[in-house]
Design a protein around this motif. Structure first.
Motif, PDB file in Angstrom:
ATOM      1  N   ASP A 112       0.825  -1.217   0.000  1.00  0.00           N
ATOM      2  CA  ASP A 112       0.000   0.000   0.000  1.00  0.00           C
ATOM      3  C   ASP A 112       0.854   1.260   0.000  1.00  0.00           C
ATOM      4  O   ASP A 112       0.427   2.314  -0.487  1.00  0.00           O
ATOM      5  N   ASN A 113       2.049   1.186   0.563  1.00  0.00           N
ATOM      6  CA  ASN A 113       2.935   2.357   0.636  1.00  0.00           C
ATOM      7  C   ASN A 113       3.890   2.445  -0.550  1.00  0.00           C
ATOM      8  O   ASN A 113       4.666   3.403  -0.655  1.00  0.00           O
ATOM      9  N   ALA A 114       3.885   1.433  -1.424  1.00  0.00           N
ATOM     10  CA  ALA A 114       4.839   1.388  -2.533  1.00  0.00           C
ATOM     11  C   ALA A 114       4.693   2.568  -3.502  1.00  0.00           C
ATOM     12  O   ALA A 114       5.712   3.161  -3.898  1.00  0.00           O
ATOM     13  N   PRO A 115       3.457   2.987  -3.917  1.00  0.00           N
ATOM     14  CA  PRO A 115       3.368   4.108  -4.868  1.00  0.00           C
ATOM     15  C   PRO A 115       4.008   5.385  -4.344  1.00  0.00           C
ATOM     16  O   PRO A 115       4.750   6.063  -5.076  1.00  0.00           O
ATOM     17  N   ARG A 116       3.755   5.722  -3.087  1.00  0.00           N
ATOM     18  CA  ARG A 116       4.333   6.950  -2.521  1.00  0.00           C
ATOM     19  C   ARG A 116       5.854   6.835  -2.433  1.00  0.00           C
ATOM     20  O   ARG A 116       6.586   7.792  -2.743  1.00  0.00           O
ATOM     21  N   ALA A 117       6.349   5.677  -1.997  1.00  0.00           N
ATOM     22  CA  ALA A 117       7.803   5.483  -1.878  1.00  0.00           C
ATOM     23  C   ALA A 117       8.474   5.590  -3.244  1.00  0.00           C
ATOM     24  O   ALA A 117       9.549   6.203  -3.380  1.00  0.00           O
ATOM     25  N   LEU A 118       7.865   5.033  -4.268  1.00  0.00           N
ATOM     26  CA  LEU A 118       8.449   5.090  -5.606  1.00  0.00           C
ATOM     27  C   LEU A 118       8.447   6.507  -6.165  1.00  0.00           C
ATOM     28  O   LEU A 118       9.388   6.899  -6.879  1.00  0.00           O
ATOM     29  N   GLN A 119       7.426   7.293  -5.846  1.00  0.00           N
ATOM     30  CA  GLN A 119       7.388   8.682  -6.320  1.00  0.00           C
ATOM     31  C   GLN A 119       8.548   9.486  -5.754  1.00  0.00           C
ATOM     32  O   GLN A 119       9.056  10.406  -6.391  1.00  0.00           O
ATOM     33  N   GLN A 120       8.978   9.143  -4.548  1.00  0.00           N
ATOM     34  CA  GLN A 120      10.079   9.867  -3.908  1.00  0.00           C
ATOM     35  C   GLN A 120      11.451   9.251  -4.219  1.00  0.00           C
ATOM     36  O   GLN A 120      12.473   9.760  -3.761  1.00  0.00           O
ATOM     37  N   SER A 121      11.460   8.174  -4.999  1.00  0.00           N
ATOM     38  CA  SER A 121      12.712   7.448  -5.236  1.00  0.00           C
ATOM     39  C   SER A 121      13.608   8.078  -6.290  1.00  0.00           C
ATOM     40  O   SER A 121      14.809   7.829  -6.314  1.00  0.00           O
ATOM     41  N   GLY A 122      13.013   8.878  -7.200  1.00  0.00           N
ATOM     42  CA  GLY A 122      13.797   9.439  -8.294  1.00  0.00           C
ATOM     43  C   GLY A 122      13.920   8.506  -9.486  1.00  0.00           C
ATOM     44  O   GLY A 122      14.601   8.834 -10.468  1.00  0.00           O
ATOM     45  N   LEU A 123      13.271   7.352  -9.444  1.00  0.00           N
ATOM     46  CA  LEU A 123      13.279   6.449 -10.588  1.00  0.00           C
ATOM     47  C   LEU A 123      12.414   7.017 -11.711  1.00  0.00           C
ATOM     48  O   LEU A 123      11.425   7.708 -11.443  1.00  0.00           O
ATOM     49  N   PRO A 124      12.733   6.751 -12.974  1.00  0.00           N
ATOM     50  CA  PRO A 124      11.905   7.226 -14.091  1.00  0.00           C
ATOM     51  C   PRO A 124      10.491   6.662 -13.990  1.00  0.00           C
ATOM     52  O   PRO A 124      10.282   5.568 -13.456  1.00  0.00           O
ATOM     53  N   PRO A 125       9.493   7.395 -14.502  1.00  0.00           N
ATOM     54  CA  PRO A 125       8.094   6.950 -14.401  1.00  0.00           C
ATOM     55  C   PRO A 125       7.840   5.567 -14.998  1.00  0.00           C
ATOM     56  O   PRO A 125       7.053   4.788 -14.455  1.00  0.00           O
ATOM     57  N   ASP A 126       8.527   5.224 -16.113  1.00  0.00           N
ATOM     58  CA  ASP A 126       8.290   3.907 -16.703  1.00  0.00           C
ATOM     59  C   ASP A 126       8.775   2.777 -15.792  1.00  0.00           C
ATOM     60  O   ASP A 126       8.139   1.726 -15.689  1.00  0.00           O
TER      61      ASP A 126
END
Length: 200
Positions: A83-97
């Protein structure tokens, strides 16, 4: 007038008796045979050296790291709840794809998302590439930990390698595991560290 030779001047017969010198010759011959056999064996081994075991690397890094020395370590890292993965990924700096790919894998239960804070353990600096789940991230090492999000497949393998020549001192990464700050093996030139990750 013909002189007869003095009896004392004649060659004295072998006082050891006949056949007494043979053991010495037999010993020398046996020694020559042993030396010749050893030389032939060494020549055969040099022509056909024993196989050297190949390093174990992940499929993603197999092409780039073929022939490299692989170091291994097993570490435990904390999992991020799906459930927390989308927020963590948005802050990760990884490209959207890549974020979308990881989220799709989490939904299909192909991936688990793990956070690995990594830092410079020895103060030697350096930049490493961190590969997991088919995604590679470039991470500069510093004394302050930098959190890297890792998509972990079932195999749970993470490859860490120097981006450039680390010099004689090598790269000395450390990671904050569930047990606290943990020094990882020092990585030298043409080496790669393979982490077997246990997700907690």
């Amino acid at each position: 007038m013909r002189q007869t030779p003095d009896p004392e001047a004649r060659a004295a017969p072998d006082e050891a008796g006949p056949g007494k010198g043979r053991p010495l010759w037999y010993g020398l011959a046996a020694g020559m045979i042993v030396v010749a056999g050893f030389s032939a064996r060494m020549a055969t081994q040099s022509e056909h050296p024993a196989p050297v075991p190949a390093p174990i690397v992940s499929d993603a890094a197999h092409g780039a790291a073929a022939g490299a020395n692989a170091l291994t370590s097993t570490q435990q890292f904390a999992m991020i709840a799906p459930d927390n993965a989308p927020r963590a990924l948005q802050q990760s700096g990884l490209p959207p794809d890549q974020q979308a790919r990881i989220l799709a894998g989490i939904r299909k239960r192909e991936y688990r998302l793990v956070q690995m804070p990594i830092y410079d353990e020895a103060g030697t600096g350096g930049v490493v590439s961190v590969s997991s789940g088919g995604i590679t991230q470039t991470v500069p090492l510093s004394p302050r930990p930098r959190t890297v999000l890792l998509p972990i497949r079932i195999s749970g393998e993470v490859d860490i390698a120097p981006v450039s020549d680390p010099g004689p001192a090598g790269v000395a990464p450390g990671a904050i595991t569930v047990l606290g700050p943990t020094p990882l093996p020092v990585i030298h030139r043409d080496q790669m560290l393979v982490l077997d990750v246990i997700v907690q």
